[in-house]
Design a protein around this motif. Structure first.
Motif, PDB file in Angstrom:
ATOM      1  N   GLY A 152       8.515  53.559-108.979  1.00 14.74           N
ATOM      2  CA  GLY A 152       9.657  54.504-109.444  1.00 14.74           C
ATOM      3  C   GLY A 152       9.873  55.696-108.852  1.00 14.74           C
ATOM      4  N   ALA A 153       8.759  56.526-109.170  1.00 12.29           N
ATOM      5  CA  ALA A 153       8.804  57.819-108.477  1.00 12.29           C
ATOM      6  C   ALA A 153       8.822  57.955-107.095  1.00 12.29           C
ATOM      7  N   LYS A 154       7.963  56.795-106.329  1.00 15.07           N
ATOM      8  CA  LYS A 154       8.072  56.821-104.799  1.00 15.07           C
ATOM      9  C   LYS A 154       9.283  56.484-104.465  1.00 15.07           C
ATOM     10  N   MET A 155      10.208  55.638-105.204  1.00 21.75           N
ATOM     11  CA  MET A 155      11.396  55.101-104.794  1.00 21.75           C
ATOM     12  C   MET A 155      12.341  56.460-104.669  1.00 21.75           C
ATOM     13  N   GLU A 156      12.442  57.227-105.666  1.00 22.15           N
ATOM     14  CA  GLU A 156      13.112  58.237-105.697  1.00 22.15           C
ATOM     15  C   GLU A 156      12.794  59.414-104.696  1.00 22.15           C
ATOM     16  N   ALA A 157      11.551  59.648-104.379  1.00 19.00           N
ATOM     17  CA  ALA A 157      11.265  60.594-103.144  1.00 19.00           C
ATOM     18  C   ALA A 157      11.560  59.840-101.727  1.00 19.00           C
ATOM     19  N   VAL A 158      11.500  58.593-101.682  1.00 18.04           N
ATOM     20  CA  VAL A 158      12.083  58.170-100.552  1.00 18.04           C
ATOM     21  C   VAL A 158      13.700  58.227-100.040  1.00 18.04           C
ATOM     22  N   MET A 159      14.381  57.912-101.191  1.00 18.92           N
ATOM     23  CA  MET A 159      15.735  57.949-101.316  1.00 18.92           C
ATOM     24  C   MET A 159      16.084  59.251-101.091  1.00 18.92           C
ATOM     25  N   LEU A 160      15.544  60.554-101.812  1.00 21.89           N
ATOM     26  CA  LEU A 160      15.851  61.959-101.654  1.00 21.89           C
ATOM     27  C   LEU A 160      15.366  62.223-100.245  1.00 21.89           C
ATOM     28  N   ASP A 161      14.245  61.933 -99.584  1.00 23.93           N
ATOM     29  CA  ASP A 161      14.084  62.407 -98.287  1.00 23.93           C
ATOM     30  C   ASP A 161      14.897  61.678 -97.397  1.00 23.93           C
ATOM     31  N   ALA A 162      15.364  60.723 -97.599  1.00 23.90           N
ATOM     32  CA  ALA A 162      16.530  60.244 -96.363  1.00 23.90           C
ATOM     33  C   ALA A 162      17.673  61.063 -96.482  1.00 23.90           C
ATOM     34  N   VAL A 163      18.241  61.369 -97.927  1.00 18.99           N
ATOM     35  CA  VAL A 163      19.322  62.268 -97.856  1.00 18.99           C
ATOM     36  C   VAL A 163      18.985  63.631 -97.172  1.00 18.99           C
ATOM     37  N   LEU A 164      17.889  64.357 -97.620  1.00 19.41           N
ATOM     38  CA  LEU A 164      17.480  65.642 -97.291  1.00 19.41           C
ATOM     39  C   LEU A 164      17.440  65.564 -95.569  1.00 19.41           C
ATOM     40  N   GLU A 165      16.894  64.483 -94.943  1.00 19.36           N
ATOM     41  CA  GLU A 165      17.260  64.589 -93.500  1.00 19.36           C
ATOM     42  C   GLU A 165      18.392  64.856 -93.082  1.00 19.36           C
ATOM     43  N   VAL A 166      19.462  64.095 -93.443  1.00 19.47           N
ATOM     44  CA  VAL A 166      20.917  64.543 -93.193  1.00 19.47           C
ATOM     45  C   VAL A 166      21.167  65.892 -93.458  1.00 19.47           C
ATOM     46  N   VAL A 167      20.811  66.527 -94.549  1.00 15.61           N
ATOM     47  CA  VAL A 167      21.051  68.040 -94.970  1.00 15.61           C
ATOM     48  C   VAL A 167      20.469  68.820 -93.967  1.00 15.61           C
ATOM     49  N   ARG A 168      19.181  68.395 -93.848  1.00 14.46           N
ATOM     50  CA  ARG A 168      18.402  69.474 -92.716  1.00 14.46           C
ATOM     51  C   ARG A 168      18.925  69.221 -91.488  1.00 14.46           C
ATOM     52  N   GLY A 169      19.417  68.287 -90.903  1.00 11.86           N
ATOM     53  CA  GLY A 169      20.015  67.985 -89.830  1.00 11.86           C
ATOM     54  C   GLY A 169      21.293  68.903 -89.636  1.00 11.86           C
ATOM     55  N   ARG A 170      22.142  68.914 -90.627  1.00 10.12           N
ATOM     56  CA  ARG A 170      23.221  69.707 -90.820  1.00 10.12           C
ATOM     57  C   ARG A 170      23.223  71.279 -90.882  1.00 10.12           C
ATOM     58  N   ILE A 171      22.112  71.439 -91.492  1.00  4.85           N
ATOM     59  CA  ILE A 171      22.037  73.000 -91.653  1.00  4.85           C
ATOM     60  C   ILE A 171      21.438  73.642 -90.419  1.00  4.85           C
ATOM     61  N   SER A 172      20.620  72.875 -89.701  1.00  6.05           N
ATOM     62  CA  SER A 172      20.037  73.423 -88.693  1.00  6.05           C
ATOM     63  C   SER A 172      21.108  73.291 -87.417  1.00  6.05           C
ATOM     64  N   ASP A 173      22.219  72.609 -87.540  1.00  5.57           N
ATOM     65  CA  ASP A 173      23.250  72.533 -86.118  1.00  5.57           C
ATOM     66  C   ASP A 173      24.066  73.728 -86.387  1.00  5.57           C
TER      67      ASP A 173
END
Length: 173
Positions: A152-173
């Motif tokens: 359960g907790a690992k699933m949430e972390a993996v999903m959040l990381d996948a979304v945060l990759e997009v956020v980090r990519g957009r912020i650094s652009d």
């Protein structure tokens, strides 16, 4: 029996006005990353009998009127575990719903007719247990619940990381 994985990030998306489209495109992928962890853990937790087994159906009859016999190989329950994207409950870019469970029906009523997944109608009895009239019972082995507790907790972390990759990519652009 099914477990629905509902990933709803609409509150987090609303905070970043420039990100909804980019995050929305990755939402389904992020939810799949989490659900694939759960599916694999269910396969690990599903009990496996050491030898071939069978049961008879009360309702199904052979042409000669005898009860139909269903044969199962060790590991059929594990091989029947699936995860699929539920289009009817999902909203593109806002909500991704996956269903995880085991295939319990064959034929025209089954979701996966003639595929590589074998139906195991006894999966419910294994998961929830059965009390019979003759006093014998099958003890429940809730492998879905165990898998969800473990991942359960690992699933949430993996999903959040996948979304945060997009956020980090957009912020650094």
């Amino acid at each position: 029996m099914k477990v629905e994985i509902d990933a709803d990030f609409s509150d987090a998306i609303a905070r970043f006005e420039s990100l909804p489209e980019a995050v929305g495109e990755k939402l389904r992928w992020a939810a799949f990353q989490g659900v694939s962890l759960l599916r694999e853990e269910i396969k690990i937790q599903a009990p496996r009998h050491h030898k071939r087994h069978y049961f008879y159906s009360k309702g199904s009859r052979n042409a000669d009127g005898s009860k139909r016999r269903y044969d199962f190989e060790p590991g059929d329950l594990r091989r029947s575990v699936f995860a699929f994207y539920d289009k009817s409950d999902s909203v593109d870019g806002r909500r991704a719903v996956y269903q995880v469970g085991w295939r319990d029906r064959e034929g025209s009523r089954g979701r996966y007719e003639g595929g590589s997944l074998k139906a195991v109608p006894y999966g419910y009895m294994v998961h929830n247990g059965v009390r019979r009239k003759n006093g014998k019972s099958i003890a429940p082995r809730p492998f879905l619940s165990r898998a969800l507790k473990i991942q359960g907790a690992k699933m949430e972390a993996v999903m959040l990381d996948a979304v945060l990759e997009v956020v980090r990519g957009r912020i650094s652009d």
